[in-house]
Each structure stands twice: as C-alpha cells, then as structure tokens.
Write a protein that holds these residues in place. Sequence first.
Motif, PDB file in Angstrom:
ATOM      1  N   SER A 251       0.833  -1.213   0.000  1.00 32.66           N
ATOM      2  CA  SER A 251       0.000   0.000   0.000  1.00 32.66           C
ATOM      3  C   SER A 251       0.867   1.262   0.000  1.00 32.66           C
ATOM      4  O   SER A 251       0.430   2.321  -0.445  1.00 32.66           O
ATOM      5  N   GLU A 260      -1.717 -13.831  -3.152  1.00 30.16           N
ATOM      6  CA  GLU A 260      -2.121 -14.297  -1.827  1.00 30.16           C
ATOM      7  C   GLU A 260      -1.892 -15.800  -1.644  1.00 30.16           C
ATOM      8  O   GLU A 260      -2.130 -16.589  -2.550  1.00 30.16           O
ATOM      9  N   THR A 291      -6.522 -14.973  -3.755  1.00 31.65           N
ATOM     10  CA  THR A 291      -6.643 -13.908  -4.735  1.00 31.65           C
ATOM     11  C   THR A 291      -5.268 -13.253  -4.946  1.00 31.65           C
ATOM     12  O   THR A 291      -4.249 -13.811  -4.565  1.00 31.65           O
ATOM     13  N   PHE A 293      -3.279  -9.085  -5.071  1.00 28.23           N
ATOM     14  CA  PHE A 293      -3.464  -7.693  -4.657  1.00 28.23           C
ATOM     15  C   PHE A 293      -2.546  -6.742  -5.409  1.00 28.23           C
ATOM     16  O   PHE A 293      -1.334  -6.953  -5.458  1.00 28.23           O
ATOM     17  N   THR A 294      -3.140  -5.689  -5.963  1.00 28.20           N
ATOM     18  CA  THR A 294      -2.380  -4.552  -6.476  1.00 28.20           C
ATOM     19  C   THR A 294      -2.224  -3.550  -5.323  1.00 28.20           C
ATOM     20  O   THR A 294      -2.803  -3.738  -4.250  1.00 28.20           O
ATOM     21  N   GLU A 296      -3.519  -0.562  -5.045  1.00 28.12           N
ATOM     22  CA  GLU A 296      -4.835   0.001  -4.709  1.00 28.12           C
ATOM     23  C   GLU A 296      -5.673  -0.991  -3.897  1.00 28.12           C
ATOM     24  O   GLU A 296      -6.320  -0.616  -2.910  1.00 28.12           O
ATOM     25  N   GLN A 297      -5.649  -2.234  -4.320  1.00 29.26           N
ATOM     26  CA  GLN A 297      -6.427  -3.265  -3.620  1.00 29.26           C
ATOM     27  C   GLN A 297      -5.901  -3.493  -2.202  1.00 29.26           C
ATOM     28  O   GLN A 297      -6.670  -3.803  -1.290  1.00 29.26           O
ATOM     29  N   LYS A 299      -4.612  -1.189  -0.252  1.00 30.05           N
ATOM     30  CA  LYS A 299      -5.130  -0.080   0.577  1.00 30.05           C
ATOM     31  C   LYS A 299      -6.535  -0.376   1.066  1.00 30.05           C
ATOM     32  O   LYS A 299      -6.880  -0.092   2.210  1.00 30.05           O
ATOM     33  N   GLU A 300      -7.349  -0.948   0.188  1.00 29.53           N
ATOM     34  CA  GLU A 300      -8.733  -1.279   0.553  1.00 29.53           C
ATOM     35  C   GLU A 300      -8.799  -2.423   1.553  1.00 29.53           C
ATOM     36  O   GLU A 300      -9.603  -2.409   2.478  1.00 29.53           O
ATOM     37  N   ALA A 301      -7.941  -3.425   1.360  1.00 26.32           N
ATOM     38  CA  ALA A 301      -8.039  -4.656   2.166  1.00 26.32           C
ATOM     39  C   ALA A 301      -7.390  -4.519   3.538  1.00 26.32           C
ATOM     40  O   ALA A 301      -7.789  -5.209   4.485  1.00 26.32           O
TER      41      ALA A 301
END
Length: 307
Positions: A251, A260, A291, A293-294, A296-297, A299-301
């Motif tokens: 992030s 993951e 899954t 994660f980028t 951006e993803q 930061k959300e998770a």
Amino acid sequence: GGSDGGDGGSGGNDDGKITLGFSQVGAESGWRTANTKSIQESAAKAGIDLQFSDAQGKQENQITAIRNFITQKVDVIAFSPVVTSGWDAVLQEAKDAGIPVILTDRAVDSQDKSLYKSFIGSDFIVEGQKAGDWLVKEYEGKNEPVNIVELQGTTGSAPALDRQKGFQEKIAGNPNFKIVKSQTGDFKRADGKTVMETFLQSTPDIDVLYAHNDDMGLGAIEAIEAAGKKPGTDIKIITVDAVKDGMTALSQGKINFIVECSPLLGPQLMDLVKKADAGEEIPARVLTEETTFTQEQAKEALPTRQY
Ligand code: AHR
C-alpha cells in the motif's frame, strides 16, 4: 477418537477428545506465525486436543515428532512437510499403526498416495503463474531487456519448487525476461536482506525482484533502500503471501504486486481431522481459495486484514 471405539479418545487420554499430533515447519515467516495461530485456535474451538510440535525448520525433527505421535497413539497426525522428499518410511509407519495422516500446506513427493488421507493447502504452481502473469502484463508492448532476480523459498520445499516453476512457465514466452540471479533466502526476512545485498553488489541493473514470500521481500526492501534505490520504483517487486507487513509495504508503493497464499487452514483442517478420526471418506485434495493484490487493492483490504 471415534473409530477406535474403545477408549473414547486415544493418546493415553480418556477425556473423550480427539488427539491431533501436529508437526509444524517452524516460525520462519509471518505467514507461518499466522498459520500456527489458526491451527491452535481452531483446534481449541473444535474441542480437539492438539499436540503441537515445532520442527525449527528441520526435517529430522519432524520425523522424530511423527514417530513420537505414533508411540503416543494419537488419533490423527497432520504436518506441514518442510521439504517434499524423504517421507515414505515414516508415513508407512503411521499407516501400519492405523493412524490417518493429513498433509497441511505443503506436499510430499511420495508415489504411494495411500500413505496419507488428504492434502489441504494452496496450489503453489498457480501462485507462481499469477506472479508471472502480472509481470508479462506490466511489460506488455515494451521491447526492452528485463533483468529479474529471484529470492527462492526453502530449498527443496514444495512452495519454492512450484513458485519457481509456475513463474518460469509464464515468462518463458518473452526472451526479454531474464532471471539473472536466483538464490534461496529460506523464507526468512534476514536472509532476504543479506541475499539481496549480494545481488545488488554483483548486478547493477536489476529491474525486478520476485520473492517467494513477503518476508524475504521485506528484507530485500531494506537492502534496496540501504543501497540508495527506491523499492517499487527503481526495482519492481512481486511477492507471495499477503501478510499484514507485506500488504502495508504494498500500500506504500514499496511492493508492486502480491499473490495471496492463505495461512488460515485451521478450521478446514479440524473438519478433516474429525472425519478422518470417524473413519469417514475425506477428499484427497482440499484447495485453498486465494486472490491477488495490487497497490490500490491493498489499501482497501488492509483495514480488515486479520493477519
Ligand atoms: O508453505 C507456505 C510458505 O511457507 C509461505 O508462503 C511462506 O511464507 C512460509 O514460510
């Protein structure tokens, strides 16, 4: 145990509980710590008496632990094999003693599949492929050499072998991709740092780091920063696991992509243990859902990440 019919819970206990002997690899990474916690918590929740043994990264310790579990007459044995080979003899001993064995997280290379009842965990080849796919996309349309260094997991372990294989398969189609250095960092942060230091000294033009787990990537980030370079920008970084520290670095832009690998195997393992103890049929392979994660993803998770 259920199937032994007599003492209502073997392992020398007569408290009616199932006794599970579990041999863990060690405590080499954040992933492993989360995995141990998941197994301990879910055993307690399921009312299973867990005999937990830490092998400190050594196969001989795991073999000794499994032999002790057999002597103790535990109801079920589960273990996460540190390396893939060399298990046939001890698995045969467990089979002869009538104790079901469940492989957890990592595979063995035994040809005789009757030596264990089930294997629960990730598909590490798919994880390597996901890492390779991301890289191929990242350089799509560009025609330039891409120098990759690889930090491998523990030598001879299923995740190291398979994450290398899956990744290589995906980058093989483009001759611009070149793995210029590849060495083990034993899935440990400290080793990731020291090996990356030697990579940086010997290879001035590194474009990409592929680390087989977050911890080695995080160690490498320290080495990259100490060398005056910017991780995530000067050197693109791909890792596997998605533990909290890895997700935080992602992030912050210090890692570019994480594949993951879920350590939360405990609840499903306990279900399998109960069924195996009851003599029920259980699936030979239980795959973990995962899954990628980028930045951006991540930061959300992050705010709701459990481990
Ligand atoms: O077997 C799973 C691997 O072992 C994890 O990806 C790594 O972090 C751990 O040490």
